[in-house]
Design a protein around this motif. Structure first.
Motif, PDB file in Angstrom:
ATOM      1  N   ASP A  47       0.837  -1.196   0.000  1.00  0.00           N
ATOM      2  CA  ASP A  47       0.000   0.000   0.000  1.00  0.00           C
ATOM      3  C   ASP A  47       0.877   1.254   0.000  1.00  0.00           C
ATOM      4  O   ASP A  47       2.099   1.164  -0.134  1.00  0.00           O
ATOM      5  CB  ASP A  47      -0.952  -0.012   1.211  1.00  0.00           C
ATOM      6  N   THR A  48       0.262   2.405   0.142  1.00  0.00           N
ATOM      7  CA  THR A  48       0.994   3.677   0.033  1.00  0.00           C
ATOM      8  C   THR A  48       1.335   4.287   1.391  1.00  0.00           C
ATOM      9  O   THR A  48       1.754   5.441   1.458  1.00  0.00           O
ATOM     10  CB  THR A  48       0.163   4.684  -0.780  1.00  0.00           C
ATOM     11  N   LYS A  49       1.176   3.548   2.470  1.00  0.00           N
ATOM     12  CA  LYS A  49       1.509   4.071   3.794  1.00  0.00           C
ATOM     13  C   LYS A  49       3.021   4.261   3.905  1.00  0.00           C
ATOM     14  O   LYS A  49       3.801   3.468   3.371  1.00  0.00           O
ATOM     15  CB  LYS A  49       1.026   3.109   4.877  1.00  0.00           C
ATOM     16  N   PRO A  50       3.477   5.319   4.617  1.00  0.00           N
ATOM     17  CA  PRO A  50       4.916   5.548   4.787  1.00  0.00           C
ATOM     18  C   PRO A  50       5.643   4.366   5.416  1.00  0.00           C
ATOM     19  O   PRO A  50       6.773   4.040   5.026  1.00  0.00           O
ATOM     20  CB  PRO A  50       4.961   6.781   5.704  1.00  0.00           C
TER      21      PRO A  50
ATOM     22  N   THR B   5       4.880   1.242   5.143  1.00  0.00           N
ATOM     23  CA  THR B   5       4.985   0.189   4.134  1.00  0.00           C
ATOM     24  C   THR B   5       6.085   0.510   3.133  1.00  0.00           C
ATOM     25  O   THR B   5       6.810  -0.382   2.677  1.00  0.00           O
ATOM     26  CB  THR B   5       3.647   0.008   3.392  1.00  0.00           C
ATOM     27  N   ALA B   6       6.227   1.788   2.780  1.00  0.00           N
ATOM     28  CA  ALA B   6       7.268   2.194   1.825  1.00  0.00           C
ATOM     29  C   ALA B   6       8.652   1.830   2.334  1.00  0.00           C
ATOM     30  O   ALA B   6       9.505   1.358   1.565  1.00  0.00           O
ATOM     31  CB  ALA B   6       7.173   3.700   1.572  1.00  0.00           C
ATOM     32  N   SER B   7       8.891   2.018   3.630  1.00  0.00           N
ATOM     33  CA  SER B   7      10.197   1.669   4.199  1.00  0.00           C
ATOM     34  C   SER B   7      10.405   0.164   4.202  1.00  0.00           C
ATOM     35  O   SER B   7      11.521  -0.318   3.977  1.00  0.00           O
ATOM     36  CB  SER B   7      10.323   2.225   5.619  1.00  0.00           C
ATOM     37  N   LYS B   8       9.335  -0.598   4.432  1.00  0.00           N
ATOM     38  CA  LYS B   8       9.433  -2.054   4.391  1.00  0.00           C
ATOM     39  C   LYS B   8       9.734  -2.545   2.981  1.00  0.00           C
ATOM     40  O   LYS B   8      10.547  -3.451   2.783  1.00  0.00           O
ATOM     41  CB  LYS B   8       8.131  -2.680   4.897  1.00  0.00           C
ATOM     42  N   ILE B   9       9.077  -1.932   1.992  1.00  0.00           N
ATOM     43  CA  ILE B   9       9.315  -2.317   0.598  1.00  0.00           C
ATOM     44  C   ILE B   9      10.760  -2.046   0.214  1.00  0.00           C
ATOM     45  O   ILE B   9      11.413  -2.861  -0.444  1.00  0.00           O
ATOM     46  CB  ILE B   9       8.346  -1.561  -0.339  1.00  0.00           C
TER      47      ILE B   9
ATOM     48  N   ILE C  50       4.518  -2.798  -7.307  1.00  0.00           N
ATOM     49  CA  ILE C  50       3.168  -2.351  -7.647  1.00  0.00           C
ATOM     50  C   ILE C  50       2.515  -1.752  -6.411  1.00  0.00           C
ATOM     51  O   ILE C  50       2.477  -2.387  -5.350  1.00  0.00           O
ATOM     52  CB  ILE C  50       2.304  -3.515  -8.183  1.00  0.00           C
ATOM     53  N   LYS C  51       1.989  -0.537  -6.540  1.00  0.00           N
ATOM     54  CA  LYS C  51       1.259   0.121  -5.466  1.00  0.00           C
ATOM     55  C   LYS C  51      -0.112   0.536  -5.987  1.00  0.00           C
ATOM     56  O   LYS C  51      -0.295   0.718  -7.198  1.00  0.00           O
ATOM     57  CB  LYS C  51       2.034   1.342  -4.956  1.00  0.00           C
ATOM     58  N   PRO C  52      -1.082   0.674  -5.102  1.00  0.00           N
ATOM     59  CA  PRO C  52      -2.434   1.029  -5.549  1.00  0.00           C
ATOM     60  C   PRO C  52      -2.516   2.428  -6.145  1.00  0.00           C
ATOM     61  O   PRO C  52      -1.767   3.328  -5.770  1.00  0.00           O
ATOM     62  CB  PRO C  52      -3.262   0.932  -4.258  1.00  0.00           C
ATOM     63  N   ILE C  53      -3.406   2.570  -7.097  1.00  0.00           N
ATOM     64  CA  ILE C  53      -3.734   3.869  -7.667  1.00  0.00           C
ATOM     65  C   ILE C  53      -5.198   4.150  -7.326  1.00  0.00           C
ATOM     66  O   ILE C  53      -6.072   3.317  -7.592  1.00  0.00           O
ATOM     67  CB  ILE C  53      -3.531   3.876  -9.196  1.00  0.00           C
ATOM     68  N   ASP C  54      -5.435   5.294  -6.708  1.00  0.00           N
ATOM     69  CA  ASP C  54      -6.783   5.646  -6.233  1.00  0.00           C
ATOM     70  C   ASP C  54      -7.316   4.621  -5.240  1.00  0.00           C
ATOM     71  O   ASP C  54      -8.526   4.352  -5.182  1.00  0.00           O
ATOM     72  CB  ASP C  54      -7.742   5.788  -7.412  1.00  0.00           C
ATOM     73  N   GLY C  55      -6.414   4.013  -4.484  1.00  0.00           N
ATOM     74  CA  GLY C  55      -6.831   3.133  -3.398  1.00  0.00           C
ATOM     75  C   GLY C  55      -6.944   1.664  -3.717  1.00  0.00           C
ATOM     76  O   GLY C  55      -7.177   0.851  -2.818  1.00  0.00           O
ATOM     77  N   TYR C  56      -6.797   1.279  -4.982  1.00  0.00           N
ATOM     78  CA  TYR C  56      -6.916  -0.145  -5.311  1.00  0.00           C
ATOM     79  C   TYR C  56      -6.008  -0.494  -6.489  1.00  0.00           C
ATOM     80  O   TYR C  56      -5.436   0.371  -7.142  1.00  0.00           O
ATOM     81  CB  TYR C  56      -8.364  -0.513  -5.614  1.00  0.00           C
ATOM     82  N   ILE C  57      -5.871  -1.806  -6.725  1.00  0.00           N
ATOM     83  CA  ILE C  57      -5.009  -2.298  -7.801  1.00  0.00           C
ATOM     84  C   ILE C  57      -5.858  -3.014  -8.843  1.00  0.00           C
ATOM     85  O   ILE C  57      -6.519  -4.017  -8.540  1.00  0.00           O
ATOM     86  CB  ILE C  57      -3.935  -3.262  -7.249  1.00  0.00           C
ATOM     87  N   LYS C  58      -5.849  -2.494 -10.060  1.00  0.00           N
ATOM     88  CA  LYS C  58      -6.632  -3.105 -11.128  1.00  0.00           C
ATOM     89  C   LYS C  58      -6.037  -4.448 -11.551  1.00  0.00           C
ATOM     90  O   LYS C  58      -4.818  -4.639 -11.522  1.00  0.00           O
ATOM     91  CB  LYS C  58      -6.698  -2.177 -12.339  1.00  0.00           C
ATOM     92  N   LYS C  59      -6.896  -5.347 -11.957  1.00  0.00           N
ATOM     93  CA  LYS C  59      -6.465  -6.668 -12.386  1.00  0.00           C
ATOM     94  C   LYS C  59      -5.511  -6.588 -13.568  1.00  0.00           C
ATOM     95  O   LYS C  59      -4.564  -7.383 -13.682  1.00  0.00           O
ATOM     96  CB  LYS C  59      -7.689  -7.521 -12.745  1.00  0.00           C
ATOM     97  N   ASP C  60      -5.741  -5.634 -14.469  1.00  0.00           N
ATOM     98  CA  ASP C  60      -4.897  -5.504 -15.666  1.00  0.00           C
ATOM     99  C   ASP C  60      -3.437  -5.254 -15.303  1.00  0.00           C
ATOM    100  O   ASP C  60      -2.531  -5.727 -15.997  1.00  0.00           O
ATOM    101  CB  ASP C  60      -5.403  -4.363 -16.550  1.00  0.00           C
ATOM    102  N   ARG C  61      -3.195  -4.522 -14.222  1.00  0.00           N
ATOM    103  CA  ARG C  61      -1.819  -4.247 -13.813  1.00  0.00           C
ATOM    104  C   ARG C  61      -1.132  -5.521 -13.332  1.00  0.00           C
ATOM    105  O   ARG C  61       0.070  -5.718 -13.561  1.00  0.00           O
ATOM    106  CB  ARG C  61      -1.804  -3.188 -12.706  1.00  0.00           C
TER     107      ARG C  61
ATOM    108  N   GLY D  47       2.513  -5.014   3.844  1.00  0.00           N
ATOM    109  CA  GLY D  47       1.546  -4.060   4.370  1.00  0.00           C
ATOM    110  C   GLY D  47       0.312  -4.730   4.930  1.00  0.00           C
ATOM    111  O   GLY D  47       0.171  -5.954   4.911  1.00  0.00           O
ATOM    112  N   ASP D  48      -0.625  -3.910   5.412  1.00  0.00           N
ATOM    113  CA  ASP D  48      -1.818  -4.439   6.073  1.00  0.00           C
ATOM    114  C   ASP D  48      -3.092  -3.729   5.617  1.00  0.00           C
ATOM    115  O   ASP D  48      -4.015  -3.512   6.395  1.00  0.00           O
ATOM    116  CB  ASP D  48      -1.672  -4.332   7.589  1.00  0.00           C
ATOM    117  N   ASP D  49      -3.133  -3.378   4.337  1.00  0.00           N
ATOM    118  CA  ASP D  49      -4.316  -2.718   3.786  1.00  0.00           C
ATOM    119  C   ASP D  49      -5.306  -3.769   3.286  1.00  0.00           C
ATOM    120  O   ASP D  49      -4.966  -4.610   2.441  1.00  0.00           O
ATOM    121  CB  ASP D  49      -3.908  -1.787   2.644  1.00  0.00           C
TER     122      ASP D  49
END
Length: 210
Positions: A6-9, A11-15, A34-45, A63-65
């Motif tokens: 996810d986009t949490k700070p 989580t970014a350090s863990k990644i 891969i990180k979510p765009i607008d809160g979610y991850i599209k299947k196509d990505r 992460g834990d989203d």
């Protein structure tokens, strides 16, 4: 290798830490994040990131989203596997997996570490439960098993050494539901770092693979 978070700070350090560890190995040449765009991850990505020709796909979920976890598990879990070799890894089995299908986790051979694991079919577990029930007239709870493990392992290490710190150097041990490994010291202190590496099987059971 695909790292998803996810986009949490935090989580970014863990990644960043995960990528550093992965790229230190010569066998890993490329890591896709891969990180979510607008809160979610599209299947196509996800479809675009999965290799269908040459490589095994190891997907690490960080992460834990709840939404990100559901997007990843539910979308990867229904992908045709004829030309895709996909395995999903997590860093813990937490509440974010509550609303995902166990069948999807099994299909993806979901693999994760856990501090406690009890093999109900093992000789040690059956023997402990039998003796405990004979004395207390009920089956042991997970807390009873944990207490027994800690005390038994401590006494065994003390019986062979002058102190617990010396006994901690005697190697890895496994009791009823706990693994004890004091070989990795944190800031100079003796701390148990023993974990089980568990993997979902086709019948939805968990297999200890380490």
């Amino acid at each position: 290798v695909i790292v998803i978070g996810d986009t949490k700070p935090t989580t970014a350090s863990k990644i960043a830490a995960v990528i550093s560890k992965l790229t230190a190995h010569d066998s890993i040449n490329d890591v896709t994040v891969i990180k979510p765009i607008d809160g979610y991850i599209k299947k196509d990505r996800l479809i675009e990131a999965i290799d269908t020709i040459e490589y095994k796909n190891w997907v690490l979920l960080v992460g834990d989203d709840n939404v990100v976890t559901a997007d990843v598990v539910n979308n990867l879990g229904v992908m045709p596997l004829e030309k895709r070799d996909i395995r999903l890894f997590g860093f813990e089995m937490n509440a974010t997996y509550t609303n995902v299908s166990n069948s999807h986790l099994a299909r993806l051979q979901f693999t994760f570490p856990q501090s406690e694991y009890e093999d109900v079919n093992s000789v040690d577990t059956k023997s402990f439960e039998k003796l405990y029930k004979a004395k207390n007239y009920i089956r042991p709870s997970k807390y009873a098993a944990k207490g027994f493990d800690v005390m038994y392992d401590t006494l065994m290490r003390l019986s062979n050494s002058d102190s617990f710190n010396d006994g901690a150097k005697e190697g890895v041990s496994r009791r009823v539901s706990t693994k004890f490994d004091y070989s990795k010291k944190l800031y100079g202190s003796t701390e148990n770092k023993g974990v089980f590496l568990l993997q979902y099987q086709d019948d939805l059971k968990l297999l200890n693979i380490e």
